[in-house]
Design an enzyme around this catalytic site. Structure first.
Site, PDB file in Angstrom:
ATOM      1  N   PRO A  77       0.845  -1.195   0.000  1.00  0.00           N
ATOM      2  CA  PRO A  77       0.000   0.000   0.000  1.00  0.00           C
ATOM      3  C   PRO A  77       0.881   1.245   0.000  1.00  0.00           C
ATOM      4  O   PRO A  77       1.558   1.547   0.986  1.00  0.00           O
ATOM      5  CB  PRO A  77      -0.807  -0.122   1.302  1.00  0.00           C
ATOM      6  CG  PRO A  77      -0.125  -1.146   2.129  1.00  0.00           C
ATOM      7  CD  PRO A  77       0.831  -1.923   1.276  1.00  0.00           C
ATOM      8  N   ASP A 125       5.866   2.301   2.263  1.00  0.00           N
ATOM      9  CA  ASP A 125       4.961   1.178   2.514  1.00  0.00           C
ATOM     10  C   ASP A 125       4.141   1.530   3.755  1.00  0.00           C
ATOM     11  O   ASP A 125       4.660   1.550   4.870  1.00  0.00           O
ATOM     12  CB  ASP A 125       5.809  -0.086   2.743  1.00  0.00           C
ATOM     13  CG  ASP A 125       4.965  -1.338   2.933  1.00  0.00           C
ATOM     14  OD1 ASP A 125       3.779  -1.216   3.292  1.00  0.00           O
ATOM     15  OD2 ASP A 125       5.516  -2.444   2.743  1.00  0.00           O
ATOM     16  N   HIS A 126       2.881   1.767   3.545  1.00  0.00           N
ATOM     17  CA  HIS A 126       2.044   2.255   4.646  1.00  0.00           C
ATOM     18  C   HIS A 126       1.769   1.175   5.690  1.00  0.00           C
ATOM     19  O   HIS A 126       1.271   1.451   6.775  1.00  0.00           O
ATOM     20  CB  HIS A 126       0.730   2.809   4.084  1.00  0.00           C
ATOM     21  CG  HIS A 126       0.118   3.886   4.927  1.00  0.00           C
ATOM     22  ND1 HIS A 126       0.490   4.127   6.243  1.00  0.00           N
ATOM     23  CD2 HIS A 126      -0.848   4.799   4.653  1.00  0.00           C
ATOM     24  CE1 HIS A 126      -0.224   5.126   6.729  1.00  0.00           C
ATOM     25  NE2 HIS A 126      -1.037   5.556   5.788  1.00  0.00           N
ATOM     26  N   ARG A 127       2.110  -0.074   5.377  1.00  0.00           N
ATOM     27  CA  ARG A 127       1.969  -1.122   6.412  1.00  0.00           C
ATOM     28  C   ARG A 127       3.005  -0.921   7.485  1.00  0.00           C
ATOM     29  O   ARG A 127       2.837  -1.343   8.630  1.00  0.00           O
ATOM     30  CB  ARG A 127       2.175  -2.510   5.792  1.00  0.00           C
ATOM     31  CG  ARG A 127       1.113  -2.912   4.792  1.00  0.00           C
ATOM     32  CD  ARG A 127       1.491  -4.214   4.119  1.00  0.00           C
ATOM     33  NE  ARG A 127       2.781  -4.113   3.422  1.00  0.00           N
ATOM     34  CZ  ARG A 127       3.388  -5.113   2.805  1.00  0.00           C
ATOM     35  NH1 ARG A 127       2.810  -6.312   2.782  1.00  0.00           N
ATOM     36  NH2 ARG A 127       4.533  -4.956   2.184  1.00  0.00           N
TER      37      ARG A 127
END
Ligand code: CAO
Length: 446
Positions: free
Chosen positions: A242, A418-420
């Site tokens: 994401p 990476d939004h995780r």
């Protein structure tokens, strides 16, 4: 040679004049006790009538569409008494798993299986009965209109064994009934479309093959090996990570003055000193302050692997496509050393002389399009890294400072992450810190 027996429809409860929807045997077939002979379907139930005896089918006494009741003859069987295995009577309440799932709409008295004194035997039918109500076959979803798909119990069983969803199969039998061949054709078509199945898993529409030549002249160009490799890596990263991109601008007026001041020295060393080595030094300092950006997500998705080394990938545009060699231990190298290595690795990349180790072990990537142009872009994270810095072309802009408009050289930065792993606030802090470092490169020393 055995004796001849006429097999008749057994007690099928209250059902009378039930239509035969399937004949499962042909003259000459050998059947064992319990093998299904015909399928019946009424408004309320579908059921298979199994044979009570083993033998060879001599003659069919029915045809598709005939209506039968208890006692109607089904076929003549040549019974080899020596080999015949009569069906043992099912104990009341015996588990039905040997047959179709039982949403039984028909009571199932089982006649005596022993050889009939006359030449007529009844089949122990009703255990195969399956009510045609929605609860009939819980393994199969209904067709979406609350009506279960029309299919005989044997076809349902066949579809279930293959994992085929009956509600997605169109029947070619009478009144749209689904036949065994329909299930086979459905499964065959699925097996021939593995690509499609995998894209459906991502919920992506299937790529449509278009004949572009119908609109005008075209030319087909094969993709290079590098194009194909990077396409697969970029696609995987785009789909699995994401992405969010944080944009900012650094005032590099002083940094550029510093670079220009260093240029004669660099030239004496035969090094081309561009902005990139200076940006790399600032990035290493920012990674040290924000270690999460120099990390990878563990495959189990439950741990972050922080790296204590700083190997910076840098995107290089080559005639064969994009490659990302890695400059190792950027923290331990001087600006001149980095500049020299960028020049050397860059030209090896363009000359197709990179080796595998040149491309491995990166911890964070920089993609600089500053030599070309643009004001911002959204780079794709170079997995398994968690962030990538895009650098666009610096431009002199009017900046309001200390009560006056001043011309300042502004460098656009685009950080995709990476939004995780990284929250938006952390990304904004990282970028703001990088901006500070680039605005005043002396801070890298702190
Ligand atoms: N703003 C203004 N000028 C810039 C600049 C910036 N951000 N970055 C570079 N420049 C200038 C350089 O100073 C140089 O100017 P001079 O020739 O006058 O000295 C000129 O642009 C060309 O620089 P360069 O591109 O040769 O060198 P670099 O160190 O900046 O970059 C490399 C090296 C290998 C990163 C670059 O050549 C390259 O291949 N860039 C493309 C990367 C890419 O394709 N990214 C996209 C990836 S996603 O598809």
């Amino acid at each position: 040679m055995g004796r001849e027996s006429v097999v008749v429809v057994p007690d099928i409860g209250d059902f009378k004049d039930v239509e035969i929807i399937e004949i499962l045997v042909n003259p000459g077939d050998t059947v064992k006790a319990e093998d299904s002979l015909i399928s019946l379907e009424s408004d309320k139930a579908a059921m298979e009538i199994p044979s009570s005896m083993g033998g060879t089918v001599k003659e069919l006494k029915v045809k598709l569409g005939d209506r039968v009741s208890q006692g109607s003859p089904i076929l003549t069987l040549i019974v080899d008494d020596a080999a015949a295995e009569p069906v043992p009577a099912a104990a009341p309440g015996a588990p039905p798993e040997a047959r179709e799932p039982q949403a039984v709409a028909v009571s199932a008295p089982v006649p005596s299986p022993t050889s009939a004194p006359e030449d007529v035997v009844e089949t122990p039918a009703a255990p195969a009965a399956t009510a045609a109500a929605p609860a009939v076959d819980r393994a199969e979803p209904s067709s979406g209109h609350g009506v279960p798909p029309h299919a005989s119990p044997s076809v349902r069983r066949f579809a279930r064994e293959l994992g085929a969803d009956l509600s997605r199969i169109s029947g070619t039998g009478t009144k749209g009934r689904i036949l065994k061949e329909d299930v086979q054709a459905f499964v065959k078509a699925r097996l021939q479309q593995p690509e499609r199945a995998s894209s459906v898993a991502f919920g992506l529409p299937e790529a449509v093959e278009i004949d572009y030549s119908q609109f005008g002249a075209i030319e087909r160009q094969p993709l290079s090996r590098i194009n194909k490799l990077s396409a697969a890596a970029l696609h995987r990263a785009w789909i699995t990570i994401p992405h969010v991109t944080q944009h900012d601008e650094a005032d590099i007026t002083d940094l550029e003055a510093f670079r220009v001041a260093l240029k004669p020295e660099a030239e004496r060393k035969q090094i081309k000193l561009t902005l990139l080595p200076l940006v790399m030094k600032a990035v290493v300092a920012a990674l040290k302050t924000f270690p999460k950006f120099n990390a990878s997500l563990a495959a189990n998705g439950e741990e972050l692997i922080l790296k204590r080394y700083y190997h910076l990938g840098f995107a290089v545009d080559t005639p064969d496509g994009l490659v990302v060699p890695v400059l190792r231990d950027a923290d331990q190298k001087s600006v001149f050393e980095i500049a020299a290595e960028l020049g050397e690795v860059g030209s090896r990349a363009r000359g197709r002389k990179l080796r595998n180790p040149d491309l491995q072990g990166g911890t964070f990537t920089i993609s600089s399009l500053g030599g070309i142009g643009g004001t911002a872009f959204t780079p794709i994270v170079n997995a398994p890294e968690v962030a990538i810095l895009g650098v666009s072309r610096a431009q002199t802009k009017p900046v309001y400072r200390e009560g006056a408009w001043q011309p300042r050289l502004m460098l656009p930065l685009s950080l995709s992450y990476d939004h995780r792993v990284i929250d938006g606030a952390e990304a904004a802090r990282f970028t703001a810190y990088l901006v500070q470092l680039l605005t005043d490169i002396r801070r890298v020393l702190l």
